[in-house]
Structures are given as structure tokens and as C-alpha cells.
Design a protein around this motif. Structure first.
Motif, PDB file in Angstrom:
ATOM      1  N   UNK A  25       0.852  -1.189   0.000  1.00 45.11           N
ATOM      2  CA  UNK A  25       0.000   0.000   0.000  1.00 45.11           C
ATOM      3  C   UNK A  25       0.882   1.231   0.000  1.00 45.11           C
ATOM      4  N   UNK A  26       0.552   2.183  -0.854  1.00 43.22           N
ATOM      5  CA  UNK A  26       1.403   3.352  -1.002  1.00 43.22           C
ATOM      6  C   UNK A  26       0.824   4.588  -0.336  1.00 43.22           C
ATOM      7  N   UNK A  27      -0.387   4.511   0.156  1.00 45.13           N
ATOM      8  CA  UNK A  27      -1.036   5.718   0.619  1.00 45.13           C
ATOM      9  C   UNK A  27      -1.330   5.680   2.101  1.00 45.13           C
ATOM     10  N   UNK A  28      -1.324   6.852   2.666  1.00 45.62           N
ATOM     11  CA  UNK A  28      -1.737   7.002   4.048  1.00 45.62           C
ATOM     12  C   UNK A  28      -3.245   7.001   4.099  1.00 45.62           C
ATOM     13  N   UNK A  29      -3.768   6.670   5.230  1.00 48.06           N
ATOM     14  CA  UNK A  29      -5.212   6.762   5.405  1.00 48.06           C
ATOM     15  C   UNK A  29      -5.519   8.116   6.026  1.00 48.06           C
ATOM     16  N   UNK A  30      -6.488   8.786   5.479  1.00 47.75           N
ATOM     17  CA  UNK A  30      -6.917  10.075   6.001  1.00 47.75           C
ATOM     18  C   UNK A  30      -7.310   9.892   7.457  1.00 47.75           C
ATOM     19  N   UNK A  31      -6.812  10.752   8.319  1.00 50.59           N
ATOM     20  CA  UNK A  31      -7.084  10.644   9.748  1.00 50.59           C
ATOM     21  C   UNK A  31      -6.094   9.763  10.480  1.00 50.59           C
ATOM     22  N   UNK A  98       1.218  14.751  14.041  1.00 49.18           N
ATOM     23  CA  UNK A  98       1.625  13.765  13.044  1.00 49.18           C
ATOM     24  C   UNK A  98       0.480  13.038  12.370  1.00 49.18           C
ATOM     25  N   UNK A  99      -0.756  13.506  12.564  1.00 49.75           N
ATOM     26  CA  UNK A  99      -1.926  12.887  11.957  1.00 49.75           C
ATOM     27  C   UNK A  99      -2.231  13.541  10.612  1.00 49.75           C
ATOM     28  N   UNK A 100      -2.578  12.727   9.621  1.00 48.66           N
ATOM     29  CA  UNK A 100      -2.910  13.225   8.291  1.00 48.66           C
ATOM     30  C   UNK A 100      -4.331  13.809   8.338  1.00 48.66           C
ATOM     31  N   UNK A 101      -4.451  15.136   8.158  1.00 46.81           N
ATOM     32  CA  UNK A 101      -5.769  15.760   8.158  1.00 46.81           C
ATOM     33  C   UNK A 101      -6.248  16.088   6.746  1.00 46.81           C
ATOM     34  N   UNK A 102      -5.347  15.993   5.780  1.00 45.73           N
ATOM     35  CA  UNK A 102      -5.718  16.250   4.390  1.00 45.73           C
ATOM     36  C   UNK A 102      -4.720  15.575   3.468  1.00 45.73           C
ATOM     37  N   UNK A 103      -5.187  15.263   2.265  1.00 48.47           N
ATOM     38  CA  UNK A 103      -4.338  14.643   1.248  1.00 48.47           C
ATOM     39  C   UNK A 103      -4.701  15.273  -0.090  1.00 48.47           C
ATOM     40  N   UNK A 104      -3.696  15.508  -0.912  1.00 47.64           N
ATOM     41  CA  UNK A 104      -3.916  15.990  -2.276  1.00 47.64           C
ATOM     42  C   UNK A 104      -3.078  15.130  -3.205  1.00 47.64           C
ATOM     43  N   UNK A 105      -3.543  14.976  -4.434  1.00 44.85           N
ATOM     44  CA  UNK A 105      -2.807  14.174  -5.401  1.00 44.85           C
ATOM     45  C   UNK A 105      -2.902  14.815  -6.775  1.00 44.85           C
ATOM     46  N   UNK A 106      -1.881  14.558  -7.557  1.00 47.82           N
ATOM     47  CA  UNK A 106      -1.860  14.992  -8.947  1.00 47.82           C
ATOM     48  C   UNK A 106      -0.894  14.104  -9.703  1.00 47.82           C
ATOM     49  N   UNK A 107      -1.277  13.732 -10.921  1.00 49.37           N
ATOM     50  CA  UNK A 107      -0.373  12.908 -11.695  1.00 49.37           C
ATOM     51  C   UNK A 107      -1.052  12.096 -12.760  1.00 49.37           C
ATOM     52  N   UNK A 108      -0.272  11.280 -13.429  1.00 44.57           N
ATOM     53  CA  UNK A 108      -0.782  10.520 -14.572  1.00 44.57           C
ATOM     54  C   UNK A 108      -1.685   9.354 -14.197  1.00 44.57           C
ATOM     55  N   UNK A 109      -1.643   8.910 -12.934  1.00 45.68           N
ATOM     56  CA  UNK A 109      -2.487   7.796 -12.517  1.00 45.68           C
ATOM     57  C   UNK A 109      -3.343   8.204 -11.329  1.00 45.68           C
ATOM     58  N   UNK A 110      -4.600   7.785 -11.369  1.00 51.69           N
ATOM     59  CA  UNK A 110      -5.508   8.027 -10.251  1.00 51.69           C
ATOM     60  C   UNK A 110      -5.099   7.117  -9.103  1.00 51.69           C
ATOM     61  N   UNK A 112      -5.503   4.926  -5.562  1.00 49.02           N
ATOM     62  CA  UNK A 112      -6.529   4.054  -5.000  1.00 49.02           C
ATOM     63  C   UNK A 112      -7.206   4.804  -3.856  1.00 49.02           C
ATOM     64  N   UNK A 113      -8.398   5.352  -4.132  1.00 51.39           N
ATOM     65  CA  UNK A 113      -9.078   6.152  -3.117  1.00 51.39           C
ATOM     66  C   UNK A 113      -9.495   5.322  -1.912  1.00 51.39           C
ATOM     67  N   UNK A 114      -9.687   4.029  -2.085  1.00 51.92           N
ATOM     68  CA  UNK A 114      -9.996   3.170  -0.948  1.00 51.92           C
ATOM     69  C   UNK A 114      -8.874   3.202   0.079  1.00 51.92           C
ATOM     70  N   UNK A 115      -7.643   3.132  -0.390  1.00 52.35           N
ATOM     71  CA  UNK A 115      -6.483   3.197   0.505  1.00 52.35           C
ATOM     72  C   UNK A 115      -6.259   4.618   0.992  1.00 52.35           C
ATOM     73  N   UNK A 116      -6.433   5.566   0.111  1.00 48.98           N
ATOM     74  CA  UNK A 116      -6.175   6.967   0.424  1.00 48.98           C
ATOM     75  C   UNK A 116      -7.119   7.498   1.492  1.00 48.98           C
TER      76      UNK A 116
END
Length: 179
Positions: A25-31, A98-110, A112-116
Motif C-alpha cells: 500500500x502506497x497511501x496514508x489513510x486520512x485521519x 503527526x496525523x494526516x488531516x488532508x491529502x492531495x494528489x496529482x499525476x498521470x495515474x488516479x 486508489x481512493x480506498x487506501x487513500x
């Protein structure tokens, strides 16, 4: 002959599932906590107050975000920017705890919002279904509630979006700061 086709389809599907399960898994979970840097990715932590004011095309979007942050807000969070091997950039906005309160993404591939989105993903899906039922079709989507805001859009090769927890935004930070 049908058993050969079934076996071929099964083996292809099985191989696909095995390949997907081998990808970490490459993404942090929001919160939650920030992501672990995936293999082949690069990560940098950018303090909002340390942003450059240059406007060249090579200036990262996170630096543009940092320029827009007020000095009070600039000391209340950190942006951790990870460029994945695919070229997609994920920016995690971290509170002082150290808690993720927001995430932004940009790039050629969408991504995985389930992981994000982690535990907020079902709420996003419900909101998206409501928007689609009202408006219909596909395209950019905005799901907004008192506990979760997600804006997502783009097209093949150029996707972007933001997700944040309104109740977790530090003082002086607004949704427009998440880019």
C-alpha cells in the motif's frame, strides 16, 4: 475445450490477484499516520513557511500551497510530498501531532481512493452515489459533508484531487490551502 478456457481465465485472474497483493500500500489513510515511502518513490517534508516564491514551471504545487498559507497556519502543519514511481505526487498534510488531516494528489495515474481515504471511503462512496443519482454520468466529483470533503477529477494522464477532514483542519487553514 471449455475446461481449457475456464482454466486459462482462472489462471489469468489468479495471477492478477497475486500481482496486486504483492504491491505494498502506497497511501496514508486520512485521519491516520503518514504513508511509508514505497520502493522507487521519493519523499520530502516541506515546512509551509519555507516555501519559495518563484513561479517557474518546475516549482512544485506544494510550494504554491505553502505560499498561500498564513504565518499562523504555516507553523501548525507540515506537508509531506511523495513522488511515486508512476509520477503521481501525493501530498500529506500533517498536524503537529503527526496525523494526516488532508491529502492531495496529482499525476498521470488516479490513486486508489480506498487506501487513500481509509475508513472514510464508504462515506465518500455514499456521497458520490448521491451526486451521480442527482447529476448522472461521470466526470469531476465533489462530495462535501460536515466530516469529509473530497474533490476529484481529471482525465487519462492528468488526475488530481483533494480530500480533507474539516473538523481536523488546524486554525488558520482552509480547504483552499489543500492543493
Amino acid at each position: 475445450m471449455p475446461s481449457r478456457v475456464c482454466r486459462s481465465v482462472f489462471m489469468t485472474a489468479f495471477g492478477f490477484c497475486v500481482a496486486l497483493s504483492a504491491v505494498p500500500a502506497a497511501f496514508a489513510a486520512l485521519g491516520g499516520n503518514p504513508m511509508t515511502t514505497p520502493q522507487g518513490a521519493t519523499t520530502q517534508v516541506v515546512q509551509p513557511s519555507a516555501a519559495s516564491t518563484t513561479s517557474s514551471s518546475s516549482t512544485s504545487q506544494s510550494q504554491a500551497v505553502m505560499r498561500s498559507a498564513s504565518s499562523a497556519a504555516a507553523t501548525s502543519y507540515t506537508v509531506r510530498e511523495t513522488t511515486l514511481a508512476s509520477g503521481t505526487v501525493v501530498r500529506e498534510y500533517l498536524s503537529l501531532a503527526g496525523t494526516v488531516f488532508a491529502i492531495a494528489w496529482t499525476g498521470p495515474q488516479m490513486p486508489d481512493l480506498g487506501s487513500l481515504l481509509g475508513s472514510y471511503f464508504p462515506q465518500y462512496v455514499d456521497g458520490l452515489n448521491a451526486v451521480r443519482a442527482t447529476r448522472g454520468g461521470h466526470g469531476p466529483a465533489a462530495v462535501e459533508s460536515s466530516t469529509l470533503i473530497v474533490h476529484s477529477g481529471g482525465h487519462m494522464g492528468a488526475f488530481s484531487g483533494q480530500a480533507w477532514l474539516p473538523q481536523a483542519l488546524p486554525a488558520g487553514v482552509s480547504g483552499s490551502d489543500i492543493q
